[in-house]
Design a protein around this motif. Sequence first.
Motif, PDB file in Angstrom:
ATOM      1  N   GLU A 138      13.488  16.883  53.140  1.00 44.32           N
ATOM      2  CA  GLU A 138      13.250  16.185  54.417  1.00 44.32           C
ATOM      3  C   GLU A 138      14.574  15.957  55.145  1.00 44.32           C
ATOM      4  O   GLU A 138      14.681  16.193  56.344  1.00 44.32           O
ATOM      5  CB  GLU A 138      12.580  14.825  54.168  1.00 44.32           C
ATOM      6  CG  GLU A 138      11.087  14.915  53.884  1.00 44.32           C
ATOM      7  CD  GLU A 138      10.239  15.005  55.147  1.00 44.32           C
ATOM      8  OE1 GLU A 138      10.769  15.220  56.245  1.00 44.32           O
ATOM      9  OE2 GLU A 138       9.000  14.860  55.013  1.00 44.32           O
ATOM     10  N   PHE A 139      15.565  15.482  54.395  1.00 41.81           N
ATOM     11  CA  PHE A 139      16.840  15.178  55.046  1.00 41.81           C
ATOM     12  C   PHE A 139      17.573  16.457  55.459  1.00 41.81           C
ATOM     13  O   PHE A 139      18.179  16.501  56.521  1.00 41.81           O
ATOM     14  CB  PHE A 139      17.714  14.292  54.148  1.00 41.81           C
ATOM     15  CG  PHE A 139      17.477  12.825  54.391  1.00 41.81           C
ATOM     16  CD1 PHE A 139      16.299  12.231  53.983  1.00 41.81           C
ATOM     17  CD2 PHE A 139      18.406  12.048  55.063  1.00 41.81           C
ATOM     18  CE1 PHE A 139      16.043  10.897  54.238  1.00 41.81           C
ATOM     19  CE2 PHE A 139      18.164  10.705  55.328  1.00 41.81           C
ATOM     20  CZ  PHE A 139      16.991  10.128  54.912  1.00 41.81           C
ATOM     21  N   GLY A 195      16.250  19.772  55.817  1.00 39.18           N
ATOM     22  CA  GLY A 195      15.544  20.706  56.685  1.00 39.18           C
ATOM     23  C   GLY A 195      15.007  20.107  57.965  1.00 39.18           C
ATOM     24  O   GLY A 195      14.835  20.803  58.959  1.00 39.18           O
ATOM     25  N   VAL A 196      14.681  18.820  57.950  1.00 41.47           N
ATOM     26  CA  VAL A 196      14.060  18.203  59.121  1.00 41.47           C
ATOM     27  C   VAL A 196      15.041  17.273  59.827  1.00 41.47           C
ATOM     28  O   VAL A 196      15.270  17.383  61.027  1.00 41.47           O
ATOM     29  CB  VAL A 196      12.790  17.412  58.719  1.00 41.47           C
ATOM     30  CG1 VAL A 196      12.149  16.776  59.952  1.00 41.47           C
ATOM     31  CG2 VAL A 196      11.797  18.326  58.013  1.00 41.47           C
ATOM     32  N   ARG A 197      15.633  16.383  59.051  1.00 42.82           N
ATOM     33  CA  ARG A 197      16.454  15.342  59.690  1.00 42.82           C
ATOM     34  C   ARG A 197      17.910  15.761  59.868  1.00 42.82           C
ATOM     35  O   ARG A 197      18.678  15.049  60.511  1.00 42.82           O
ATOM     36  CB  ARG A 197      16.365  14.052  58.863  1.00 42.82           C
ATOM     37  CG  ARG A 197      14.944  13.550  58.826  1.00 42.82           C
ATOM     38  CD  ARG A 197      14.781  12.264  58.051  1.00 42.82           C
ATOM     39  NE  ARG A 197      13.349  12.006  57.893  1.00 42.82           N
ATOM     40  CZ  ARG A 197      12.778  11.566  56.792  1.00 42.82           C
ATOM     41  NH1 ARG A 197      13.510  11.291  55.733  1.00 42.82           N
ATOM     42  NH2 ARG A 197      11.479  11.376  56.746  1.00 42.82           N
ATOM     43  N   HIS A 198      18.281  16.891  59.292  1.00 43.13           N
ATOM     44  CA  HIS A 198      19.646  17.413  59.443  1.00 43.13           C
ATOM     45  C   HIS A 198      20.700  16.359  59.138  1.00 43.13           C
ATOM     46  O   HIS A 198      21.689  16.207  59.843  1.00 43.13           O
ATOM     47  CB  HIS A 198      19.857  17.995  60.843  1.00 43.13           C
ATOM     48  CG  HIS A 198      18.792  18.997  61.219  1.00 43.13           C
ATOM     49  ND1 HIS A 198      18.676  20.213  60.596  1.00 43.13           N
ATOM     50  CD2 HIS A 198      17.770  18.937  62.109  1.00 43.13           C
ATOM     51  CE1 HIS A 198      17.646  20.866  61.107  1.00 43.13           C
ATOM     52  NE2 HIS A 198      17.076  20.109  62.020  1.00 43.13           N
TER      53      HIS A 198
END
Lengths: 219, 439
Positions: A209-210, A212-215
């Motif tokens: 999540e951090f 791939g999504v939240r960068h």
Amino acid sequence: MNTIYEFVTGPLAWLTWTAFFAGCAWRLASMYKLAKSKDTSSIAFMSWKYSLRSIAHWVTPFATLGWRKNPALTVATFLFHVLIFAVPIFLTAHVMLWDQFFGISFPAIPDPIGDYLTIVVIALCVFFAVRRLQDPNVRYITKKADWIALAIVFAPFMTGFLAFRQILDYDTMIILHILAGEIMLVAIPWTRLSHMVFAVFTRSYMGSEFGGVRHARDW
Amino acid sequence: MGIHDRLIEDVGLRRGVSRLTPEKIEKTVNAVLKNETGARLKVYSETCMRCGMCATACHYAQSHPDDPSYTPAGKVRQTLDVLLDKGGKVEPDFIYGMAQLAYTECNLCRRCVHYCPIGIDTGYIMTVIRRICHKLGVTPQYIQDTAHSHSATFNQMWVKDDEWADTLQWQEEEAREEFPNMRIPLDKEGADIYYSVIAPEPKFRTQLIYQAAAIMHAAGVDWTMPAEPGWDNSDMCMFTGDFEMMGRLKRRHFESAQKLKVKRIVMGECGHAFRSIYDVGNRWDGWMWHPIPVVHSIEFFWELMRDGKIKLAKKYPGPVTVHDPCNVVRGRGLHEKLRELVRFLIDGDIVEMASHGEHNICCTAGGGVINCGPPFKNVRVAGSKSKAEELKATGVKTIVAPCHNCHGGLEDTVHAYHLGMEIKFLGDIIYECMEKPEA
């Protein structure tokens, strides 16, 4: 005594290994099934790259904010986890058992060092226990399950130490030691110790999540 | 020690709890746990080793160092742990405290993520608790009012349909003196940019719309704003636990942009709205990403700077410190672009707070906490003590904070702890410093 020894190292040991592997497999499979039906919006974002990136940071001492802010616990945690695997696997007496029952042989830790490392594990268990009682933040969140988990890990090392030193009756102690080890293996999938099988997935999910999504970093 | 020793009277919570029975609670709790949660919650609650490492992560806990009930794991122990241990068989009074804790003592900022070796997301656990509270009808009155407004008007502030268009035209007219040719194009099909804001902008921060329009105009951007509901990108329903309404809001917002066939949505300087659109509301609607691209103002302004579309007549006097809004920094990694942009805009240094970038400390207003209103203001301000200390240590007079909620929270913090600092949006600074050729 001999009959009991034969039993705990024979049929009960095989039963234990079966229960351990079957228990872990069942828990993983049923949790995966549950995740597939209820957590699809989480599974969709799982990424190998960011899972491994997150794991790499968290298995490195002081590589994360949390580790850096808790230095004593960090040293204790890493040492503890390395030793509770290394000592039981590489102890001379255990290496002989691996050979006897599974036909695999590899170098062993010399006995005096094994004895010393066992004391370290016992000391770390005491450290965790004292911390649970002394640190208000930890005491506040501690439940029975946390003490049970600690006791389950403590028991085989303590009894192993007593048996090796022949401090109390050796024959009784060695049987207690084997039983304690067997209890630990059987308990892993069903107690807090299940983080042994699940933590890699919670860590991977957070990393995915951090990354791939939240960068952003999750460490 | 715990939430039940510090209950605060709130009409919404009190009325909600008065309607509860133990049977209703048990049924609702178990329905949410069984139907809406799965392996994630189960593994979190089973494998949290109660190591207490997260204790120092949370600004509430930092601000109350002697009270473990403010720590992330301490909050879980007082809420989810009890529900699971008792199988949902708890009394209505318990729900009061649980709701107060989940809505007002956790900003869902996820700072504790950086502290948990296992990777437990306490923000998610608190969201589940809020969901249960919403389903039980136990929500703080002020935030529930904004959620009702969302349901009735599709915006957060009861802005009526004609008031919205009127406000935009009013700002356009105001701007005519400064920019004779400036327009706020309504419903322009095929525009490059669809600019969306949160409802407090037309309600009481209209200067932000003015500034944004001025920047778009000066940069020569092909942009539009919608005339119909869908324009408000905010989402208090996400924070109350009303996910059905959250889904309707996001769908309306995206569809409003799709109807205008725009190339992408640019969102104003708001944090929570970005969270809602970027990885929460869209997922509820079944979109893995977004039907059309979405960028936050930080990134959009950064692009304008990169492409040389913003020309500065002067630089803003520094030094400044930069406050990182959780939802666009820990939630989107925009901290580096934010700093590049600020360096471009100011004359002087950025003096960093001890905790910055992804490790920032929350403004203590986020996650809907400030929206719970006056009854909980003092708790919030007390919880921002550690933020105040970090702000003070910078020794600067200006905070750049690209988020509405952060502004609200930081204003209270600056006031309560006598910090004497001013708080600026990026839009404030750009508008003040940019070349205004027609002026």
